[in-house]
Design a protein around this motif. Sequence first.
Motif, PDB file in Angstrom:
ATOM      1  N   MET A 116      -2.299  10.270  20.288  1.00 34.77           N
ATOM      2  CA  MET A 116      -1.662  10.045  19.081  1.00 34.77           C
ATOM      3  C   MET A 116      -2.940  10.021  18.123  1.00 34.77           C
ATOM      4  N   THR A 117      -2.697  10.760  16.974  1.00 34.80           N
ATOM      5  CA  THR A 117      -3.623  10.556  15.911  1.00 34.80           C
ATOM      6  C   THR A 117      -3.548   9.489  14.949  1.00 34.80           C
ATOM      7  N   ALA A 118      -4.668   8.925  14.419  1.00 35.40           N
ATOM      8  CA  ALA A 118      -4.600   7.898  13.427  1.00 35.40           C
ATOM      9  C   ALA A 118      -3.238   7.703  12.420  1.00 35.40           C
ATOM     10  N   LEU A 119      -3.230   8.803  12.182  1.00 39.05           N
ATOM     11  CA  LEU A 119      -2.148   9.090  10.798  1.00 39.05           C
ATOM     12  C   LEU A 119      -0.690   8.901  11.662  1.00 39.05           C
ATOM     13  N   ALA A 120      -0.586   9.686  12.548  1.00 40.19           N
ATOM     14  CA  ALA A 120       0.746   9.497  13.738  1.00 40.19           C
ATOM     15  C   ALA A 120       1.092   8.081  13.781  1.00 40.19           C
ATOM     16  N   LEU A 121       0.001   7.517  14.313  1.00 40.82           N
ATOM     17  CA  LEU A 121       0.275   5.943  14.702  1.00 40.82           C
ATOM     18  C   LEU A 121       0.586   5.039  13.544  1.00 40.82           C
ATOM     19  N   HIS A 122       0.022   5.453  12.371  1.00 42.88           N
ATOM     20  CA  HIS A 122       0.260   4.691  11.165  1.00 42.88           C
ATOM     21  C   HIS A 122       1.627   4.826  10.567  1.00 42.88           C
ATOM     22  N   ASP A 123       2.066   6.165  10.766  1.00 41.17           N
ATOM     23  CA  ASP A 123       3.171   6.567  10.273  1.00 41.17           C
ATOM     24  C   ASP A 123       4.372   5.856  11.438  1.00 41.17           C
ATOM     25  N   PHE A 124       4.108   5.788  12.378  1.00 36.15           N
ATOM     26  CA  PHE A 124       5.120   5.108  13.704  1.00 36.15           C
ATOM     27  C   PHE A 124       5.025   3.399  13.304  1.00 36.15           C
ATOM     28  N   SER A 125       3.762   3.024  13.080  1.00 35.72           N
ATOM     29  CA  SER A 125       3.814   1.429  12.599  1.00 35.72           C
ATOM     30  C   SER A 125       4.297   1.162  11.571  1.00 35.72           C
ATOM     31  N   ASP A 126       4.549   1.982  10.571  1.00 32.35           N
ATOM     32  CA  ASP A 126       5.126   1.928   9.443  1.00 32.35           C
ATOM     33  C   ASP A 126       6.777   1.916   9.601  1.00 32.35           C
ATOM     34  N   PHE A 127       7.124   2.911  10.466  1.00 32.29           N
ATOM     35  CA  PHE A 127       8.479   3.086  10.834  1.00 32.29           C
ATOM     36  C   PHE A 127       8.989   1.822  11.351  1.00 32.29           C
ATOM     37  N   LEU A 128       8.346   1.345  12.292  1.00 26.92           N
ATOM     38  CA  LEU A 128       8.702   0.263  13.011  1.00 26.92           C
ATOM     39  C   LEU A 128       8.856  -1.039  12.235  1.00 26.92           C
ATOM     40  N   LEU A 129       7.857  -1.176  11.294  1.00 26.38           N
ATOM     41  CA  LEU A 129       7.910  -2.365  10.754  1.00 26.38           C
ATOM     42  C   LEU A 129       8.991  -2.126   9.496  1.00 26.38           C
ATOM     43  N   ARG A 130       9.467  -1.277   9.083  1.00 20.42           N
ATOM     44  CA  ARG A 130      10.729  -0.969   8.401  1.00 20.42           C
ATOM     45  C   ARG A 130      11.834  -1.011   9.037  1.00 20.42           C
ATOM     46  N   LEU A 131      12.035  -0.684  10.219  1.00 23.17           N
ATOM     47  CA  LEU A 131      13.004  -1.142  11.313  1.00 23.17           C
ATOM     48  C   LEU A 131      13.274  -2.560  11.281  1.00 23.17           C
ATOM     49  N   TYR A 132      12.310  -3.132  11.610  1.00 25.63           N
ATOM     50  CA  TYR A 132      12.195  -4.774  11.991  1.00 25.63           C
ATOM     51  C   TYR A 132      12.531  -5.342  10.593  1.00 25.63           C
ATOM     52  N   ARG A 133      12.278  -4.879   9.479  1.00 26.17           N
ATOM     53  CA  ARG A 133      12.409  -5.384   8.057  1.00 26.17           C
ATOM     54  C   ARG A 133      14.075  -5.203   7.861  1.00 26.17           C
ATOM     55  N   LEU A 134      14.535  -4.030   8.053  1.00 23.72           N
ATOM     56  CA  LEU A 134      15.958  -3.796   8.265  1.00 23.72           C
ATOM     57  C   LEU A 134      16.868  -4.648   9.274  1.00 23.72           C
ATOM     58  N   ALA A 135      16.335  -4.993   9.975  1.00 20.46           N
ATOM     59  CA  ALA A 135      17.147  -5.976  11.058  1.00 20.46           C
ATOM     60  C   ALA A 135      17.165  -7.380  10.687  1.00 20.46           C
ATOM     61  N   TYR A 136      15.979  -7.780  10.092  1.00 20.99           N
ATOM     62  CA  TYR A 136      16.080  -8.998   9.378  1.00 20.99           C
ATOM     63  C   TYR A 136      16.883  -9.102   8.007  1.00 20.99           C
ATOM     64  N   GLU A 137      16.817  -8.137   7.466  1.00 19.53           N
ATOM     65  CA  GLU A 137      17.496  -8.068   5.893  1.00 19.53           C
ATOM     66  C   GLU A 137      18.846  -7.814   5.961  1.00 19.53           C
ATOM     67  N   SER A 138      19.338  -6.793   6.904  1.00 23.60           N
ATOM     68  CA  SER A 138      20.754  -6.346   6.976  1.00 23.60           C
ATOM     69  C   SER A 138      21.584  -7.083   7.727  1.00 23.60           C
ATOM     70  N   SER A 139      22.978  -7.153   7.385  1.00 19.64           N
ATOM     71  CA  SER A 139      24.083  -7.836   8.021  1.00 19.64           C
ATOM     72  C   SER A 139      24.360  -7.075   9.241  1.00 19.64           C
ATOM     73  N   ILE A 140      25.004  -7.708  10.049  1.00 19.02           N
ATOM     74  CA  ILE A 140      25.198  -7.125  11.436  1.00 19.02           C
ATOM     75  C   ILE A 140      26.156  -5.741  11.208  1.00 19.02           C
ATOM     76  N   GLU A 141      27.057  -5.873  10.016  1.00 23.11           N
ATOM     77  CA  GLU A 141      27.995  -4.938  10.003  1.00 23.11           C
ATOM     78  C   GLU A 141      27.357  -3.512   9.220  1.00 23.11           C
ATOM     79  N   THR A 142      26.090  -3.746   8.637  1.00 24.36           N
ATOM     80  CA  THR A 142      25.630  -2.626   7.973  1.00 24.36           C
ATOM     81  C   THR A 142      24.312  -2.331   8.684  1.00 24.36           C
ATOM     82  N   PHE A 143      23.726  -2.860   9.671  1.00 28.69           N
ATOM     83  CA  PHE A 143      22.236  -2.606  10.246  1.00 28.69           C
ATOM     84  C   PHE A 143      22.383  -1.120  10.794  1.00 28.69           C
ATOM     85  N   GLN A 144      23.426  -0.977  11.581  1.00 25.15           N
ATOM     86  CA  GLN A 144      23.424   0.369  12.316  1.00 25.15           C
ATOM     87  C   GLN A 144      23.424   1.766  11.273  1.00 25.15           C
ATOM     88  N   ASP A 145      24.254   1.566  10.452  1.00 22.88           N
ATOM     89  CA  ASP A 145      23.942   2.443   9.317  1.00 22.88           C
ATOM     90  C   ASP A 145      22.829   2.591   8.709  1.00 22.88           C
TER      91      ASP A 145
END
Length: 93
Positions: free
Chosen positions: A1-30
């Motif tokens: 995995m290139t450094a750019l791809a690893l950065h993009d993947f890490s950024d995606f995971l951080l945004r997903l974790y943030r969604l899990a924290y900030e979203s309600s149970i009803e809105t998280f999946q969408d």
Amino acid sequence: MTALALHDFSDFLLRLYRLAYESSIETFQDAALGLVKPLIAFDASMWGTATTDRDGIDVRTLHLHQKTPEMMRATPAVPERAQTVSRGRPHAA
């Protein structure tokens, strides 16, 4: 995995974790599927949980994303040669 791809993947995971924290149970999946959509093109999806036993699959939860129950009823039956899951391994039905 290139450094750019690893950065993009890490950024995606951080945004997903943030969604899990900030979203309600009803809105998280969408919200999560909206985050995935630019990476994997799709029009609609089903997100569910299930267990398997010797009788087949027991669906526990099912979330429809941009798909209505009417669309589900209009979907043709699964063909005989479709893939099913048995004890965690795909096999021909």
